[in-house]
Write a protein that holds these residues in place. Structure first.
Motif, PDB file in Angstrom:
ATOM      1  N   ALA A 269       7.916   5.792   0.348  1.00 39.08           N
ATOM      2  CA  ALA A 269       8.172   4.124   0.350  1.00 39.08           C
ATOM      3  C   ALA A 269       8.373   3.703  -0.578  1.00 39.08           C
ATOM      4  CB  ALA A 269       5.553   4.160  -0.142  1.00 39.08           C
TER       5      ALA A 269
ATOM      6  N   LEU B 119       3.403  21.077  -3.533  1.00 44.68           N
ATOM      7  CA  LEU B 119       2.727  20.286  -3.158  1.00 44.68           C
ATOM      8  C   LEU B 119       3.459  19.134  -2.052  1.00 44.68           C
ATOM      9  CD1 LEU B 119       1.124  20.315  -7.171  1.00 44.68           C
ATOM     10  CD2 LEU B 119      -0.102  21.213  -4.428  1.00 44.68           C
ATOM     11  N   PRO B 120       3.209  18.313  -2.101  1.00 47.09           N
ATOM     12  CA  PRO B 120       4.013  17.330  -0.872  1.00 47.09           C
ATOM     13  C   PRO B 120       3.378  15.886  -1.495  1.00 47.09           C
ATOM     14  CG  PRO B 120       1.758  17.484   0.023  1.00 47.09           C
ATOM     15  CD  PRO B 120       1.366  18.542  -1.205  1.00 47.09           C
ATOM     16  N   ILE B 121       4.448  15.360  -1.986  1.00 46.71           N
ATOM     17  CA  ILE B 121       3.766  13.557  -2.366  1.00 46.71           C
ATOM     18  C   ILE B 121       4.738  13.053  -0.873  1.00 46.71           C
ATOM     19  CG2 ILE B 121       5.749  12.213  -4.096  1.00 46.71           C
ATOM     20  CD1 ILE B 121       5.227  14.313  -5.291  1.00 46.71           C
ATOM     21  N   SER B 122       3.815  11.642  -1.068  1.00 45.39           N
ATOM     22  CA  SER B 122       4.420  10.951   0.318  1.00 45.39           C
ATOM     23  C   SER B 122       4.968   9.726  -0.646  1.00 45.39           C
ATOM     24  CB  SER B 122       3.576  10.857   1.441  1.00 45.39           C
ATOM     25  OG  SER B 122       2.531  10.504   0.113  1.00 45.39           O
ATOM     26  N   THR B 123       5.312   9.386  -1.860  1.00 42.40           N
ATOM     27  CA  THR B 123       5.322   8.591  -2.210  1.00 42.40           C
ATOM     28  C   THR B 123       6.724   7.654  -2.561  1.00 42.40           C
ATOM     29  OG1 THR B 123       3.244   9.189  -3.679  1.00 42.40           O
ATOM     30  CG2 THR B 123       3.801   7.259  -3.709  1.00 42.40           C
ATOM     31  N   PHE B 124       7.148   8.823  -2.339  1.00 36.94           N
ATOM     32  CA  PHE B 124       8.832   8.629  -2.924  1.00 36.94           C
ATOM     33  C   PHE B 124       9.501   7.251  -1.959  1.00 36.94           C
ATOM     34  CE2 PHE B 124       9.116  12.515  -6.264  1.00 36.94           C
ATOM     35  CZ  PHE B 124       8.097  11.161  -7.146  1.00 36.94           C
TER      36      PHE B 124
ATOM     37  N   ALA C 257      -4.307  18.167  -1.523  1.00 40.19           N
ATOM     38  CA  ALA C 257      -3.472  19.597  -2.033  1.00 40.19           C
ATOM     39  C   ALA C 257      -3.547  20.109  -3.510  1.00 40.19           C
ATOM     40  CB  ALA C 257      -1.708  19.531  -1.540  1.00 40.19           C
TER      41      ALA C 257
ATOM     42  N   PHE D  76       3.288   5.651 -10.387  1.00 36.17           N
ATOM     43  CA  PHE D  76       3.512   5.291  -9.177  1.00 36.17           C
ATOM     44  C   PHE D  76       3.849   3.792  -8.896  1.00 36.17           C
ATOM     45  CE2 PHE D  76       2.114   9.754  -6.587  1.00 36.17           C
ATOM     46  CZ  PHE D  76       3.633   9.792  -6.812  1.00 36.17           C
TER      47      PHE D  76
ATOM     48  N   ILE E 283       0.344  -0.484  -0.176  1.00 31.66           N
ATOM     49  CA  ILE E 283      -0.150   0.227  -0.094  1.00 31.66           C
ATOM     50  C   ILE E 283       0.785   1.347  -0.227  1.00 31.66           C
ATOM     51  CG2 ILE E 283      -1.744   1.257   1.222  1.00 31.66           C
ATOM     52  CD1 ILE E 283      -2.875  -1.525   2.720  1.00 31.66           C
ATOM     53  N   LEU E 284       0.961   1.782  -1.086  1.00 29.07           N
ATOM     54  CA  LEU E 284       1.592   3.179  -1.021  1.00 29.07           C
ATOM     55  C   LEU E 284       0.507   4.432  -0.697  1.00 29.07           C
ATOM     56  CD1 LEU E 284       3.440   3.016  -4.221  1.00 29.07           C
ATOM     57  CD2 LEU E 284       4.030   1.809  -1.921  1.00 29.07           C
ATOM     58  N   PRO E 285       1.531   5.556  -0.168  1.00 26.79           N
ATOM     59  CA  PRO E 285       0.959   5.925   0.558  1.00 26.79           C
ATOM     60  C   PRO E 285       0.856   7.564  -0.815  1.00 26.79           C
ATOM     61  CG  PRO E 285       2.870   6.533   1.476  1.00 26.79           C
ATOM     62  CD  PRO E 285       2.286   5.139   0.841  1.00 26.79           C
ATOM     63  N   ILE E 286      -0.444   8.274  -1.151  1.00 26.80           N
ATOM     64  CA  ILE E 286       0.294   9.354  -1.699  1.00 26.80           C
ATOM     65  C   ILE E 286      -0.626  10.755  -1.093  1.00 26.80           C
ATOM     66  CG2 ILE E 286      -0.262  10.319  -4.205  1.00 26.80           C
ATOM     67  CD1 ILE E 286      -1.108   7.624  -5.327  1.00 26.80           C
ATOM     68  N   SER E 287      -0.128  11.975  -0.898  1.00 21.56           N
ATOM     69  CA  SER E 287      -1.346  12.838  -0.313  1.00 21.56           C
ATOM     70  C   SER E 287      -1.186  13.512  -0.853  1.00 21.56           C
ATOM     71  CB  SER E 287       0.504  13.053   1.042  1.00 21.56           C
ATOM     72  OG  SER E 287       1.847  13.559  -0.244  1.00 21.56           O
ATOM     73  N   THR E 288      -0.440  13.785  -1.721  1.00 18.77           N
ATOM     74  CA  THR E 288      -0.861  14.638  -3.057  1.00 18.77           C
ATOM     75  C   THR E 288      -2.502  15.169  -4.126  1.00 18.77           C
ATOM     76  OG1 THR E 288       0.905  14.040  -3.814  1.00 18.77           O
ATOM     77  CG2 THR E 288       0.270  15.503  -5.060  1.00 18.77           C
TER      78      THR E 288
END
Lengths: 219, 219
Positions: B70, B63-68, A70, A107, A62-67
């Motif tokens: 991971a 913009l935040p990107i939290s995925t990289f 926003a 991704f 499970i990969l997080p995407i925070s974007t």
């Protein structure tokens, strides 16, 4: 040796069917899945995804995407009420996050690259009611090219449902023995279990099972 | 009325030059910028980005990107020491995050879509030493197609530096009066200010200024 495949997995009806399609085609030992925690309103999707991956015996990342959040509010990440109509001047349903499938696929491709997988499987369908432009054949083909060029790595994006109506997707799931998994899948836009039966997603799901002449195992 | 443009902005030398290129071409009132907070090792990049956007008088969204992170550790998001050699069997420098520019451009496009912008500007260069496949003309063209199809929205991706050596990029920045902004830009892989002068990024930057016969305003 068979290729390895990575299934884009949401815990919903279509991606569950794709997961079983991939297991049928590549063999369960060669299939893994990736889901995205992107701020969806209903985390129940990810609960379904985990249960189904466990039932199918495939690894799920499970990969997080925070974007997305926003980028501005929308029906699937914000608190806006789901509408069935064309909420935006674009004529797209207001569940549309621009480029959402492009992001998911990119991704997934990056993830596949890091683990040596070339085959991606996604449940997008042109026959879907939604009209999402990122679910069309032309988009997927162009993205396959840009991902392969952009990572200097040959990707193949499989879209087993691309031409299938909901009825045919149900029949495919039946053939692939995916019904026990479909019992665990999630569809309802309102996050209800049992499903609300009234939102557009529930209605579309019911229509598919009705037309296929089969009972939805979700109950 | 001139088009509006969105510049992909990192606070570095190339994207700073692109910002001033965009201001020159579209007019400062029509230019905005987007930066990504993706877990880069040195947040000083974003500090530079904010200072330069302010100096240039353009709106900057981060913009935040939290995925990289991971996707697995690497030199720009993890704690691995930067190496100059080919750290991976792919022959790519170990600063490579697969598909990083594809992700940046796709999120920038989604952002542009939500605010009604069709023109994206990115500082990628084929002449760069890096060999990143997501900086090549063919990749950018394919991505422009898949973004336009995937969002049903016409994007144009401008790459003013695509054919420029570092020397020519310095000369372009000079012509565009971007030197005061370059004084605030960030390049050093080791996050030093003043720059370390020894990492590959510092060495490449110095080479460009030396060959252009100009003094780097960063000091």
């Amino acid at each position: 040796m068979k290729n390895k495949a990575l299934v884009l997995f949401s815990g919903g009806q279509d991606s569950t069917t794709c997961l079983y399609w991939a297991i049928d085609k590549f063999g369960s030992a060669s299939v893994s899945a990736v889901a995205f925690d992107y701020g969806q309103r209903h985390k129940i999707e990810l609960v379904s995804a985990k249960k189904i991956a466990k039932m199918a015996g495939v690894k799920l990342d499970i990969l997080p995407i925070s974007t997305f959040s926003a980028l501005g509010g929308n029906a699937l990440t914000g608190s806006e009420k789901v509408k069935t109509g064309n909420a935006k001047k674009t004529g797209l349903p207001n569940t549309f996050v621009p480029g959402r499938n492009l992001i998911f696929l990119t991704f997934a491709a990056a993830h596949a690259y890091t683990v040596g997988i070339h085959d991606l499987v996604t449940g997008v369908s042109e026959a879907d009611y939604s009209g999402y432009p990122d679910c069309r054949k032309g988009t997927i083909k162009a993205l396959e090219t840009s991902l392969s060029l952009g990572m200097d790595y040959k990707f193949k994006i499989h879209t087993p449902l691309i031409n299938l109506s909901k009825k045919k997707t149900v029949l495919l799931a039946k053939k692939l023995n995916a019904f026990p998994a479909l019992a665990l899948s999630h569809t309802c836009y309102n996050g209800k279990r049992p499903p609300c039966g009234k939102c557009p997603a529930c209605i579309l799901r019911k229509k598919g099972f009705d037309e296929a002449g089969l009972i939805d195992p979700i109950g």
